[in-house]
Design a protein around this motif. Structure first.
Motif, mmCIF file in Angstrom:
data_model
loop_
_atom_site.group_PDB
_atom_site.id
_atom_site.type_symbol
_atom_site.label_atom_id
_atom_site.label_comp_id
_atom_site.label_asym_id
_atom_site.label_seq_id
_atom_site.Cartn_x
_atom_site.Cartn_y
_atom_site.Cartn_z
ATOM 1 N N LEU A 152 12.297 -9.977 -19.535
ATOM 2 C CA LEU A 152 13.058 -11.196 -19.767
ATOM 3 C C LEU A 152 12.176 -12.401 -19.513
ATOM 4 O O LEU A 152 11.117 -12.301 -18.878
ATOM 5 N N CYS A 153 12.588 -13.542 -20.042
ATOM 6 C CA CYS A 153 11.792 -14.763 -19.947
ATOM 7 C C CYS A 153 11.946 -15.396 -18.574
ATOM 8 O O CYS A 153 12.995 -15.291 -17.935
ATOM 9 N N SER A 159 6.986 -17.745 -23.697
ATOM 10 C CA SER A 159 5.596 -17.351 -23.471
ATOM 11 C C SER A 159 5.382 -16.745 -22.087
ATOM 12 O O SER A 159 4.320 -16.193 -21.818
ATOM 13 N N GLN A 160 6.376 -16.845 -21.209
ATOM 14 C CA GLN A 160 6.267 -16.288 -19.865
ATOM 15 C C GLN A 160 7.346 -15.235 -19.671
ATOM 16 O O GLN A 160 8.515 -15.560 -19.518
ATOM 17 N N ALA A 372 -2.241 -8.165 -33.777
ATOM 18 C CA ALA A 372 -2.774 -9.225 -32.900
ATOM 19 C C ALA A 372 -1.761 -10.350 -32.687
ATOM 20 O O ALA A 372 -2.140 -11.511 -32.503
ATOM 21 N N ILE A 373 -0.461 -10.012 -32.720
ATOM 22 C CA ILE A 373 0.564 -11.023 -32.467
ATOM 23 C C ILE A 373 0.815 -11.133 -30.972
ATOM 24 O O ILE A 373 0.391 -10.276 -30.186
ATOM 25 N N LEU A 374 1.521 -12.177 -30.553
ATOM 26 C CA LEU A 374 1.819 -12.374 -29.134
ATOM 27 C C LEU A 374 2.893 -11.383 -28.679
ATOM 28 O O LEU A 374 3.777 -11.019 -29.470
ATOM 29 N N PRO A 375 2.849 -10.955 -27.415
ATOM 30 C CA PRO A 375 3.857 -10.016 -26.915
ATOM 31 C C PRO A 375 5.285 -10.507 -27.106
ATOM 32 O O PRO A 375 6.177 -9.726 -27.469
ATOM 33 N N GLU A 376 5.510 -11.812 -26.880
ATOM 34 C CA GLU A 376 6.876 -12.318 -27.018
ATOM 35 C C GLU A 376 7.365 -12.231 -28.468
ATOM 36 O O GLU A 376 8.562 -12.076 -28.728
#
Length: 498
Positions: A152-153, A159-160, A372-376
């Protein structure tokens, strides 16, 4: 009448001075697992504790102990066998598919599968339970001691993200009850037994969560796992996934407080709201000198509050007893399976384990590694049904890099979908059309601003291709040097003073 009384009381209560500020402070859902700040009293902070019991309807053509068909929204009482109606002389016959689905789910949730589990009768009276008891697994369930990791964010920042784990106490097989439809105008209750006897998996989570956001994230991850396995469609709007939340609060270093149970929550948004409201209500009650009752409550989504249903202190005795018409459920693995055993008549745990598909966590890791995308972004792709396949189809058909494609998928396409409240599969802009549009942008035939205009036209679903829209609206980028110079000269000549 009780509901109307509660509604009026809640409205008056919310108008009381000083309440709103305290409730807002208590509502803070700290994803770092820290205590909720104290309210007006200024005493030690409060620690909320949340545990969940989740009923997932098993994806099966027939019911758990009968051959009746399982179908949502069928005409009332059209899918009821003699056993479902509890006619004398009928006996249960265990559905192999339901057993396999429970084993599969247990393995996916890191549970230990009991090779011998038992069935029990849980007695209670209700109009939609013809037998007067429910067949469940109270003593020895089919799976125990598992875990579920979810993310969860932090502070609503995509992004976190933080990963947490909730322990799974057990998974048990049980049959569903029927459905009661209360007609207040005629003062009568109508009973539909189509759902009676449908196979359920009850997933019992330990009280390892502290707020509604965590509970909703854990249930969403479980929902994705069930759908990936195919063990349950887990559509909450159709009652295929129903959640009971147990909530309590206490001060650090003290024993857990008295818990309340909020029953039958059927959406993730309502789950988060119900839990957070109940945490706030209990803190307010305790700080004003009151006590928390061990009771069952319901969440009123219209009023945004929980309402008392019944007192658990006076609950009936379920009189659990062994189910006399079902022998112990025996499962096997590769080592214990006798050589002369008919493989079609047993459930082999190892055979099921070998055929488990990639779970959502593995799929997300592969998406990040491959594109190569962001985890989120990988979470967003999996959370929207069909969005991962849409993204991968676009990537295959376009020359644009996946890291750029994902922006168009999440920021633009998904915004349209959310704005119009439609699913990915209903999108008027197909993956082929979006890929064609992105190819025009990648070849520098149009600008990004023009591409957004084209996407807006594509959304109207008029059957035009991106190229046709570009030509019709003259959105092409001008590459001819002389043509550009002539345009610039014309502008200068026409605006001498400027």
């Amino acid at each position: 009448r009780g509901c109307s009384w509660a509604a009026g009381w809640r409205r008056a209560w919310h108008r009381a001075p000083g309440v709103t500020g305290r409730r807002q402070r208590a509502a803070a859902c700290n994803t770092k697992g820290e205590a909720v700040p104290a309210g007006k009293s200024g005493l030690a902070p409060w620690l909320p504790v949340v545990g969940l019991e989740i009923h997932a309807q098993i994806s099966s053509n027939s019911k758990l102990f009968s051959g009746s068909q399982v179908q949502f929204a069928a005409p009332p009482n059209s899918l009821v066998s003699f056993f479902d109606a509890s006619l004398p002389g009928t006996l249960p016959v265990l559905n192999r598919r339901c057993v396999e689905a429970a084993v599969m789910t247990g393995l996916a949730l890191n549970c230990s599968i009991n090779k011998k589990s038992l069935f029990d009768r849980k007695h209670y009276f209700y109009a939609d339970l013809p037998a007067g008891y429910q067949i469940t697994q109270q003593r020895v369930p089919i799976a125990v001691n598992g875990s579920l990791s979810y993310s969860l964010c932090i502070d609503n920042k995509r992004s976190q993200m933080v990963t947490k784990t909730v322990r799974i106490k057990q998974i048990q097989l049980e049959q569903d009850s029927g459905k009661s439809l209360h007609d207040d105008k005629r003062s009568q209750t109508l009973v539909d037994l189509n759902r009676a006897g449908v196979g359920l998996m009850e997933v019992v989570m330990e009280p390892d969560m502290c707020c509604g956001e965590e509970a909703a994230a854990a249930v969403r991850e479980l929902q994705l796992i069930l759908q990936t396995l195919g063990s349950s469609q887990a559509v909450m709007a159709e009652g295929q996934l129903r959640v009971d939340a147990n909530v309590s609060v206490h001060h650090p270093g003290e024993p857990y407080g008295v818990r309340t149970e909020v029953k039958n929550i059927n959406s993730l948004r309502f789950l988060a709201k119900a839990i957070d409201y109940e945490i706030q209500r209990q803190i307010e009650e305790l700080e004003s000198g009151g006590t928390i009752l061990n009771e069952t409550r319901a969440f009123d989504s219209r009023l945004g509050c929980t309402i008392s249903m019944r007192d658990k202190e006076g609950k009936q005795d379920y009189r659990f007893m062994p189910e006399p018409n079902l022998p112990p459920l025996i499962l096997y693995d590769a080592k214990s399976l006798p050589s002369n055993m008919n493989h079609q008549q047993v459930v082999n745990i190892d055979w099921i384990h070998q055929r488990l598909p990639d779970l959502p966590s593995v799929k997300r890791a592969k998406l990040v590694e491959q594109y190569a995308i962001l985890p989120e972004h990988s979470f967003t792709l999996l959370n929207e049904d069909g969005l991962t396949e849409f993204f991968e189809n676009v990537v295959k058909k376009t020359q644009m890099k996946p890291t750029k494609v994902i922006g168009w998928i999440i920021k633009d396409l998904l915004s349209y979908l959310k704005q119009h409240s439609i699913a990915v599969k209903e999108s008027p802009v197909s993956s082929f059309l979006l890929a064609d549009l992105l190819n025009l942008l990648e070849k520098r035939e149009i600008s990004s601003t023009a591409a957004k205009q084209v996407l807006a036209e594509l959304w109207k679903g008029q059957g035009k291709t991106p190229l046709e829209i570009v030509q019709e609206k003259k959105l092409e980028l001008i590459k001819d040097q002389k043509e550009l110079e002539e345009i610039c000269q014309t502008v200068i000549d026409g605006h001498e003073n400027e």
